[in-house]
Design a protein around this motif. Structure first.
Motif, PDB file in Angstrom:
ATOM      1  N   ARG A 433       0.817  -1.205   0.000  1.00 28.52           N
ATOM      2  CA  ARG A 433       0.000   0.000   0.000  1.00 28.52           C
ATOM      3  C   ARG A 433       0.860   1.268   0.000  1.00 28.52           C
ATOM      4  NH1 ARG A 433      -5.453   0.261   0.671  1.00 28.52           N
ATOM      5  NH2 ARG A 433      -6.175   2.398   0.564  1.00 28.52           N
ATOM      6  N   HIS A 434       2.029   1.180   0.658  1.00 33.66           N
ATOM      7  CA  HIS A 434       2.918   2.348   0.674  1.00 33.66           C
ATOM      8  C   HIS A 434       3.518   2.625  -0.695  1.00 33.66           C
ATOM      9  CE1 HIS A 434       3.513   1.599   5.271  1.00 33.66           C
ATOM     10  NE2 HIS A 434       2.284   1.927   4.954  1.00 33.66           N
ATOM     11  N   LYS A 435       3.546   1.592  -1.539  1.00 31.34           N
ATOM     12  CA  LYS A 435       4.110   1.774  -2.880  1.00 31.34           C
ATOM     13  C   LYS A 435       3.026   1.950  -3.937  1.00 31.34           C
ATOM     14  CE  LYS A 435       8.257  -0.858  -1.764  1.00 31.34           C
ATOM     15  NZ  LYS A 435       9.313   0.161  -1.860  1.00 31.34           N
ATOM     16  N   VAL A 436       1.898   1.279  -3.764  1.00 31.07           N
ATOM     17  CA  VAL A 436       0.789   1.396  -4.725  1.00 31.07           C
ATOM     18  C   VAL A 436      -0.402   1.970  -3.959  1.00 31.07           C
ATOM     19  CG1 VAL A 436      -0.606   0.164  -6.430  1.00 31.07           C
ATOM     20  CG2 VAL A 436       1.675  -0.665  -5.886  1.00 31.07           C
ATOM     21  N   HIS A 437      -0.515   3.293  -3.972  1.00 39.51           N
ATOM     22  CA  HIS A 437      -1.494   3.943  -3.094  1.00 39.51           C
ATOM     23  C   HIS A 437      -2.938   3.605  -3.450  1.00 39.51           C
ATOM     24  CE1 HIS A 437       1.836   5.961  -1.401  1.00 39.51           C
ATOM     25  NE2 HIS A 437       2.109   6.641  -2.495  1.00 39.51           N
ATOM     26  N   ASP A 438      -3.208   3.334  -4.729  1.00 37.33           N
ATOM     27  CA  ASP A 438      -4.580   3.021  -5.107  1.00 37.33           C
ATOM     28  C   ASP A 438      -4.797   1.505  -5.239  1.00 37.33           C
ATOM     29  OD1 ASP A 438      -2.877   2.806  -7.223  1.00 37.33           O
ATOM     30  OD2 ASP A 438      -4.271   3.623  -8.712  1.00 37.33           O
ATOM     31  N   GLY A 439      -3.851   0.733  -4.733  1.00 33.88           N
ATOM     32  CA  GLY A 439      -3.974  -0.721  -4.877  1.00 33.88           C
ATOM     33  C   GLY A 439      -4.784  -1.340  -3.744  1.00 33.88           C
TER      34      GLY A 439
END
Lengths: 673, 150
Positions: A433-439
């Protein structure tokens, strides 16, 4: 005539409830040679021991029999009590009427009858006991640590800081172990490399630590305080003294597409390589299986196929002719910290494990394991820390984590819990989540086991702050449809079947024992469980010792463990080792074999069956120096006291002290009332 | 010296167990701490290792009144002394045939491996041996030889 005192313990109600202790004392009191018999509530208590001391004094006892719990529990206690009154401690023995009688039987009369028998055997044995002297042996104040992961590093540093020398053996080219592969660690999200690499450097620079990387333990002989260990230094093809770690050689290597072990197969490396930039020692190694030079040599091609690295090296450190060498180290203690391997999701499984055909046996590129995810998330990883899926390098917007893959599933062959997966999956959802905010991260779990300081809070954070969706249930099948992965699952809370779409799936695979651990365990005479994890001496009270004196366990070689547990365990082994080294001399029970040279015929069958090489040849000569015969002699320092020699000896000239034929036959003879 | 009451009591087999200190003795301890109930017919004689067990111990036990004998130690590859159990295994492979020749029925002898963590297996070994020997009845041949018919 013997003067034996017998003492029957009630152990509160533990023995007294089933066994009529007064009757046992009364019956034994009538045996010839027994001059004192009594029962008491708690023999191991201070007043209980005082009774023994008093009886030794007043009745001039020359033997003491305590019928109570297992001798493994209190033999030492009672022997000490005897010694304090000047009675040789080896004239005191115990009959086990608790574990072997009162706790396993209900019928009072029959249990009492059995308790009398057990105690009578021991009384008969004691009549034949001889006073023995404790054996004292010197201690070598050096330790061997096997395995250079975080557990081995911690153990080595703690022992070395305590002032003892350490030999640290690591089979891989660099120390660091699995922890060096991790991106961040739970429950604090510290960068793994940032906390580990300073410790690795400390190991390298410590004046008390001798680091042997790319080496393996070949043979172990000796015993506590006095081990001799033969170590194989595998041919690195690099002269470690000449190499200064400039890093020029991998740049010119022509073989570049070897899957990197450090990147869990997601990245590539060259044939001459340093596993990772912070490796300790920072010395390359040539992978002879893949190197063009060695491949050509193996095919019998005489002409040198490639020597690019050798040409490039300005210090002449590359040595194609290097062979494995052996060194022998003398140590007093051994710490085993060999760690774990991950359950593989491939089709090829070891015997007893079923594998996961329903998850594609690892053939779907976007179905990866936890360690591969660590490498994807790591700034030093193959994607530079960008969350990109292996198949097409796209950012996965929907990611699914499956817990307990391999673990806790008898049908798949492993019933134990791998302990760390619940936590690292929670961590993965956060890193994602910290890398893919909309994931969106989804986790399929059986139970969430988050016992530990700050652990439950960490999982809650993953769910509440980083939006991980936790579904209680199992996934029965994963298949590909175009670019999308489809998961057939079952939500066991709602009782509904589900079909979930994902761009990437991460399997939290089980922790397994290291391959080859059985062979190492056999070299160390250490035992291991059905899964290959090494056994501690006692699950609660002696968790870091093995049943082989002087051999200790740290980290995941004993059972699945996370980093804090492994480190704690490693420090505990260091405390044990330093405690051992604090003594000038070690004391050992005198249960060793002795040969009667007058009877020995020199057949040396004993030598052939001795697993320790404790039997030596001794020449018997007359006054003029003429050789009369050669007989066996047991080196008491090396003998471990199994008694196999005695059962083998055709002339009955070797006796195991404490378990002589006379003593055992006395016990057997006592069968007939 | 059987009293009338005893001779009327149902036959209870007497079984001697020779076990190693590290695996089976500790496994039997575990059975105790786990409170596993089992037949009270077995008397354990503790030895350091099964490698220490002389086949004569077994014959002597039969002569002195045992109706059955259990020999149990560490599992293969698990011996506290590295290899004592292998020597024991070879010895008893040979001894078993000799015992049959000597008139000791195979069911009177139980050889097993019980590790320190197998309390349940120890109970099964004890109960199994007791049942087998119970079916065979008392072993009197050697006692008669020794002049102590019971």
């Amino acid at each position: 005539m013997a003067r034996i005192g017998v003492f029957i313990c009630h152990c509160g109600e533990n023995i007294g409830r089933t066994v009529n202790c007064a009757e046992v004392a009364e019956t034994l009191g009538t045996l010839p040679g027994v001059v004192h018999a009594q029962d008491y509530k708690y023999m191991c208590s201070d007043p209980g021991q005082a009774l023994i001391r008093q009886a030794i004094n007043e009745k001039q006892l020359d033997g003491v029999m305590v019928a109570a719990c297992s001798p493994h529990m209190h033999e030492k206690t009672f022997r000490r009590a005897c010694a304090s009154e000047g009675l040789n401690p080896f004239l005191c023995e115990m009959a086990n009427i608790r574990e072997h009688c009162s706790w396993i039987h209900e019928h009072r009369e029959r249990a009492t009858e059995k308790a009398i028998d057990l105690a009578r055997f021991i009384v008969e044995k004691i009549k034949r006991n001889q006073p023995l002297e404790t054996i004292r042996i010197p201690v070598t104040r050096r330790a061997l640590v096997i395995g250079g992961g975080i557990a081995g590093i911690q153990a080595a540093l703690d022992i070395a800081d305590g002032g003892a020398e350490v030999v640290l053996v690591e089979k891989e080219p660099s120390i660091g172990g699995h922890m060096s592969q991790l991106s961040e660690t739970f429950p604090t999200l510290d960068c793994s490399q940032c906390i580990l690499t300073p410790r690795m450097v400390e190991v390298y620079q410590h004046p008390n630590i001798k680091l042997m990387s790319y080496s393996e333990v070949e043979e172990v002989s000796g015993y506590i305080g006095n081990f001799s260990v033969k170590i194989r230094r595998k041919a690195r093809s690099i002269n470690e003294d000449l190499c200064n770690g400039c890093g020029a050689c991998p740049k010119v290597c022509i073989v570049k597409k070897i899957p990197s072990e450090f990147d869990a197969g997601l990245g590539k490396r060259t044939a001459i390589y340093v596993p990772f930039p912070q490796a300790v020692p920072n010395t390359p190694v040539i992978d002879r299986v893949n190197c063009a030079h060695f491949k050509a040599k193996a095919k019998g091609i005489k002409k040198e196929a490639c020597g690019k690295c050798k040409e490039e090296c300005s210090r002449g450190a590359i040595d194609f002719e290097q062979v494995d060498s052996f060194v022998t180290e003398k140590v007093g203690a051994i710490v085993v910290a060999t760690g774990f391997q991950l359950y593989t999701i491939d089709k090829d499984q070891p015997e007893g494990l079923a594998g996961y055909g329903e998850y594609g046996y690892g053939t779907i590129p976007d179905v990866i394991d936890g360690l591969q995810f660590e490498r994807l998330a790591s700034a030093s990883g193959p994607t530079g820390g960008k969350m990109l899926r292996p198949s097409d390098g796209k950012e996965p917007k929907r990611i699914v984590f499956l817990q307990c893959v391999g673990s806790r599933d008898r049908a798949k062959g492993i019933e134990y819990c791998s302990k760390i997966c619940c936590m690292y999956v929670a961590k993965h959802t956060m890193l994602y989540r910290h890398k893919v905010h909309d994931g969106q991260a989804t986790v399929f779990y059986m139970d969430i086991r988050a016992g530990g300081k700050g652990y439950e809070e960490f999982v809650r954070r993953a769910i509440e702050e980083d939006g991980a969706r936790y579904v209680r249930g199992r996934v029965s099948r994963i298949y590909r449809e175009g670019e999308v992965l489809k998961l057939q699952a079952f939500d066991t809370l709602s009782g509904e079947p589900m079909l979930v779409e994902a761009d990437m799936v991460v399997l939290a695979t089980a922790m397994r024992a290291q391959p080859g651990i059985e062979q190492l365990a056999q070299k160390l005479s250490a035992s291991y469980d059905g899964h290959g994890f090494l056994n501690e001496a006692h699950p609660k009270l002696r968790p870091v010792e093995t049943n082989t004196a002087g051999v200790y366990l740290a980290g995941a070689c004993q059972s699945p463990r996370d980093i804090p547990d492994s480190v704690a365990m490693a420090s505990a082994t260091a405390a044990k080792v330093l405690g051992l080294f604090s003594k000038e001399m070690l004391e050992r029970e005198p249960t060793v074999a002795r040969v009667d040279p007058a009877l020995c015929t020199g057949c040396f069958h004993c030598e052939r069956v001795c697993a320790y090489g404790a039997v030596e040849h001794k020449e018997i000569r007359d006054r003029k120096g003429n050789l009369i015969k050669v007989v066996a002699e047991v080196n008491a320092g090396v003998c471990q006291g199994c008694g196999t020699c005695q059962a083998t000896c055709p002339s009955k000239s070797v006796e195991l002290q404490g378990f002589t034929d006379e003593q055992i036959f006395a016990e057997i003879n006592a069968l007939a009332v | 010296m059987a009293t009338p009451a005893e001779s009327l009591a149902p036959y209870e087999p007497r079984i001697t167990a020779f076990v190693c200190n590290w695996c089976t003795y500790t496994g039997a301890d575990l059975a105790g701490t786990s409170r596993l109930q089992m037949a009270p017919n077995v008397r354990i004689i503790r030895l350091p290792c099964t490698g220490r067990i002389d086949p004569l111990f077994i014959l002597k036990a039969f002569e002195r009144g045992a109706d059955g004998v259990i020999v149990s130690g560490c599992h293969p590859a698990d011996c506290h002394y590295t290899a004592g159990n292998y020597h024991a295994r070879r010895r008893f492979a040979v001894f078993k045939e000799l015992a049959e020749f000597l008139g000791i029925e195979a069911d009177r002898l139980t050889f097993s491996w019980v590790s320190a963590s197998e309390g349940g297996k120890w109970r099964d070994v004890v109960n199994g041996a007791t049942e087998r020997v119970r079916r065979l009845g008392p072993f009197t041949a050697y006692r008669e030889l020794a002049g102590r018919a019971s």
